[in-house]
Scaffold this active site. Structure first.
Site, short mmCIF file in Angstrom:
data_model
loop_
_atom_site.label_atom_id
_atom_site.label_comp_id
_atom_site.label_asym_id
_atom_site.label_seq_id
_atom_site.Cartn_x
_atom_site.Cartn_y
_atom_site.Cartn_z
CB SER A 1 52.80 37.48 35.30
OG SER A 1 52.76 36.35 34.46
CE LYS B 1 51.64 35.36 40.18
NZ LYS B 1 52.45 35.85 39.04
CB SER C 1 50.81 34.26 36.12
OG SER C 1 51.90 34.97 36.67
#
Lengths: 577, 577
Positions: free
Chosen positions: B260, B161, B236
């Site tokens: 997330s 990420k 996310s």
């Protein structure tokens, strides 16, 4: 007493406390309740367990009386009572299993010694000798009936700091407004100890707000160092330090948010562990700190033998499984770590934290210990700890960043007078300035940076432990403990820390400021205040206790190294006299 | 698109954002930088690794195109590439050790699949194929020279990420104002993975503010579910969900503060673990959450095989030793826990959390899984979770209780337009009301009470795990993920949670609201909004992923039970097609 009021006042600017203390309301509504509480406490002392004091306590205090020496020299206990109360926990458990001792015999001996401890030091907030006896009888009955012990603390008399809730009893945390606050359940830790077989009979004193490294409060007053009754027992686990050093319990439980397990141990003359966070259940306590997690209070064992501290931690964690009671508690088993060889140890020594110079006895104690460690083969690294000012300022802000909301709530509910050190602690950090969340998060961010900085230093330099003073002085006079910087460093870092006795005591003939010392230029008013408070003749025989710290969750290694240092190198055994 | 604007607007009261978005400044100063970033991202895609899409993506989206099916049916990779990219990590490591595969071969196959994943789903925030190749070559050279691997992740292509800092590269966390923020060091976790031998080549997308269970932001736009390009990839860790489900990395790393890691895994069709707090290093990330510890963000692995998740956790913790880098990380070793027998398992099932009713495909998926578990001998307990409203309200307040100070700081620095769900998340809890410390402590206190309540329930009822929906729906349409209650429950409890694929997919012919469903009386506007967004024909083939949670620090048991459930009972293998 060496109070230097002008400096004190300049450091202590009391804001916004106007109308806060309410003498009239306090005297009308609360003083009668306090009197009743004190009367009950007095009446709870079984006459037959008391001894006749050589002089009234007030005189003994003035004389800097050493109650521990007197206990032995005047033979205040029977030989059997001495034998029992100077045993380790595992010896006491083994002897019960082998039928050589009963829980009741063990209990009676400790109860006796505890009552004498209280007579000299004023360490008890609550005494319930009959209930403890009943518990001891139940332990004996259980062993007889089932042929096995209840648990690893079977029949072990344990003292507990008062602010851990006790089922069906008042828990006031030294707030007058809570003097009738009956708590319906045991704290998580009390419950676990009970499940493991412990016996309870005494709850011990702590200061107003729980935020002094000292003892004063409006309910139980001052607690005194058993090695020199003029001096402070330390705090906030004040009574625990005193009762442990005097031998009135096999082991005790205190709590530490800024030194509150370590200061009383060092000052009163015993050993203790401030574990890493979240290894001990923290549910069910009374304090003004609910929901505060920037710097959590940690419970830890206070006891004369490091073997006992090891035994307590192992039993509590591995058999007590606190994570089944308190979701915060970590299921990290207590590992069996062998005593290290001194030659395999690297220890960084903090002789001065850059904030407050240590007094001559601490300087000498640290020197002597370091020389003995070196002689035993330990690698010593001199360590000037970085960012101690930032660390100290940050943790002080963390304590009060709710604008003292909760403290004031509990204090103003009774209008009770604020003690000298309550005024001091309410002015920590930014005093009663109420932070917003962003500001609190900034403090956390600083804290985490400090933790990583110190961790990196230890890892990269292959340093196992940090040796440091517990405080810049030996036990000071009551209500004169201003500086927390040596203990709080390890709270903000969350480094587990063992306080151990060096076997060295203040000697007024040796531990004087030198000519050079007197030319020293103070780095702050705080340092001046603290240093000027040390006058050799007023601290006779005060014990010298130091700190051994390490990275987070190296508690087991610290305790094991503590055995090497204390048992093997320094050859200090607090159970032998 | 099924947006119901009237309800949305009634739920979304934007206060104090006047003058917050600054279109003129944004367009003049920042849009050119975004264009340049997007151009660079486009240019970083090696032409030779791309495939020709069957239609332009915009059309595939409208058609609810299943890119995963197409990958296999159209044979977009060579058989050898499929074989490599559909292997477990341990297979790939073993084959390198045995000389059957090189790191470069492995890398090239994953790089190819990753680029195709990006073509379909827009999962990449940054691509650096050449650097990854160089790392893979270095791994091969190391193995050749030393005859041993660098570590347990030797030559394993790992996606990360974007908001985990990457040495010498921009880390923007999807804030336009940080689009030139070059971070000098790797995050702690990136560093550890590198030390263990991993190869990096792609950093993945996340939404504006990192606080959507979706993907939209002004830099990289929307990321799409590979099983149905009309739907959201979740968030996310949006890009991580998409690339993992498509097989573009061997395993990936996401972060989870409210779902997330889990939402993108469930929505995009892969597996993932949200570990207990503080097992993974959290240093060196870019976000608006510095110093926020009421509900910490947790990093976790996202991968198609539960064996891989186990392998990653074991390697990362036991050999990576994060506690030497991040003082917060706990030295709790990853334990080897055998797969449990279904007959030894007791699982509590949450079918409805009392806040938002689940949609028909989730209801069916959960039913089918429960029936299979029962058939395999698992003891099932129906569980109506208590205090979910309090839990959800409390965690929502925790997110924003700095008055959105940090979010606003980063957002207003560029004046960038707020996406739909940023407006939603800035209104969580009490919106931009800035709490004081006392109020934050009250939230913590509520949280701790909830943790103890749920822990007590599990302990007293001898329940091993909780099975629950990850969300009240399958992957919804982009920018329509409003309710977080099913995931946040386990953040506020800090219960480790595995998201696993059931092998069941939405079927528009089956998964319809019934007559009875339509008579249902909504408990809130939020529930109405969420339920009305589900229309069977718009969610074709969406994967159904569920959550398996347990007490804090039972991560190992959850992963082991996940293998029993997924591999043995459901017989779902995402590496087989």
């Amino acid at each position: 007493m060496s109070t230097n009021n002008s400096i004190f006042e300049s450091l202590l600017t009391i804001e916004d406390f106007a109308g806060f203390e309410d003498q009239a309301r306090y005297e009308a509504e609360w003083l009668p309740k306090i009197k009743k509480y004190q009367e009950n406490l007095k009446n709870a002392i079984p006459k037959e367990l008391t001894v006749e004091l050589p002089k009234p306590v007030a005189e003994l205090i003035k004389e800097q009386f050493n109650a521990v020496d007197y206990l032995y020299s005047a033979k205040l206990l029977t030989p059997k009572e001495f034998e029992i109360t100077d045993s380790t926990i595992s010896q006491l458990v083994d002897k019960q299993v082998e039928g050589e001792l009963t829980a009741v015999e063990i209990y009676n001996a400790f109860a006796h010694r505890a009552i004498i401890a209280h007579q000299f030091t004023n360490c008890a907030a609550e005494i319930f000798i009959d209930e403890g006896l009943k518990q001891a009888e139940e332990r004996d009955a259980y062993l007889k009936e089932h042929g096995k012990i209840v648990g690893p603390l079977h029949g072990i008399p344990i003292s507990i700091k008062e602010h851990l809730n006790y089922k069906g009893k008042v828990t006031h945390a030294s707030f007058v407004s809570l003097i009738e606050n009956v708590t319906p359940e045991h704290s998580g830790t009390t419950k676990i100890l009970e499940n493991l077989g412990a016996v309870f009979y005494i709850r011990t004193t702590q200061p107003q707000t729980l935020m002094h490294l000292d003892s004063n409060n409006n309910i139980t007053g001052l607690t005194k160092c058993p090695f020199n009754l003029l001096l402070s027992a330390g705090g906030s686990s004040s009574g625990e330090g005193a009762i442990s050093a005097f031998g009135g319990s096999a082991i005790g439980v205190g709590s530490d948010i800024g030194g509150s397990v370590r200061s009383p141990s060092a000052f009163s003359g015993t050993n203790a562990l401030r574990p890493s966070t979240r290894r001990i259940a923290e549910t069910g306590t009374t304090s003004a700190g609910a929901g505060q997690e920037s710097v959590p209070a940690i419970f830890g064992p206070i006891g004369r033998s490091i073997d006992d501290i090891d035994y307590w931690m192992k039993s509590y964690i591995n058999e007590g499984k606190p994570w089944l009671i308190d979701a915060w508690a970590l299921p990290i088993p207590w590992r069996s770590v062998p005593k290290p060889d001194p030659k395999d140890l690297t220890i960084a020594v903090i002789r001065d934290d850059g904030l407050v110079r240590v007094s001559p006895p601490i300087r000498r104690g640290l020197n002597e210990v370091v020389e003995k460690l070196k002689a035993a083969g330990v690698r010593i690294v001199e360590f000037q700890p970085p960012n101690t000012k930032l660390a100290y300022e940050t943790i002080n802000k963390m304590y009060n960043c709710d604008g003292n909301y909760m403290q004031k709530k509990y204090l103003s509910a009774s209008g009770e007078p604020l003690t000298r050190l309550t005024k001091w602690d309410l002015n920590f950090g930014d005093g009663s300035k109420h932070y917003n969340v962003k500001e609190n998060r900034e403090l956390n961010y600083i804290r985490d940076g400090l933790r990583n900085e110190y961790t990196k230093f230890l890892v990269e330099n292959k340093i196992d432990f940090i040796l440091s003073p517990t405080y810049n002085n030996v036990a000071p006079h009551s209500e004169e403990v201003y500086n927390w910087s040596y203990t709080t460093l390890f709270n903000i870092l969350d480094f587990p820390t063992l306080v151990f006795q060096t076997g060295i005591f203040q000697d007024p003939n040796v531990d004087k400021w030198t000519e050079e010392d007197l030319k020293y230029e103070y780095r702050s008013d705080l340092e001046k205040l603290e240093n000027e408070n040390y006058k050799p003749d007023e601290f006779i025989g005060a014990p010298i206790g130091l700190q051994l710290s390490g990275r987070r969750y190296t508690d087991e290694e610290i305790v094991a190294a503590g055995k090497t240092i204390v048992d093997d190198i320094l050859k200090v055994d607090l159970l032998k006299h």
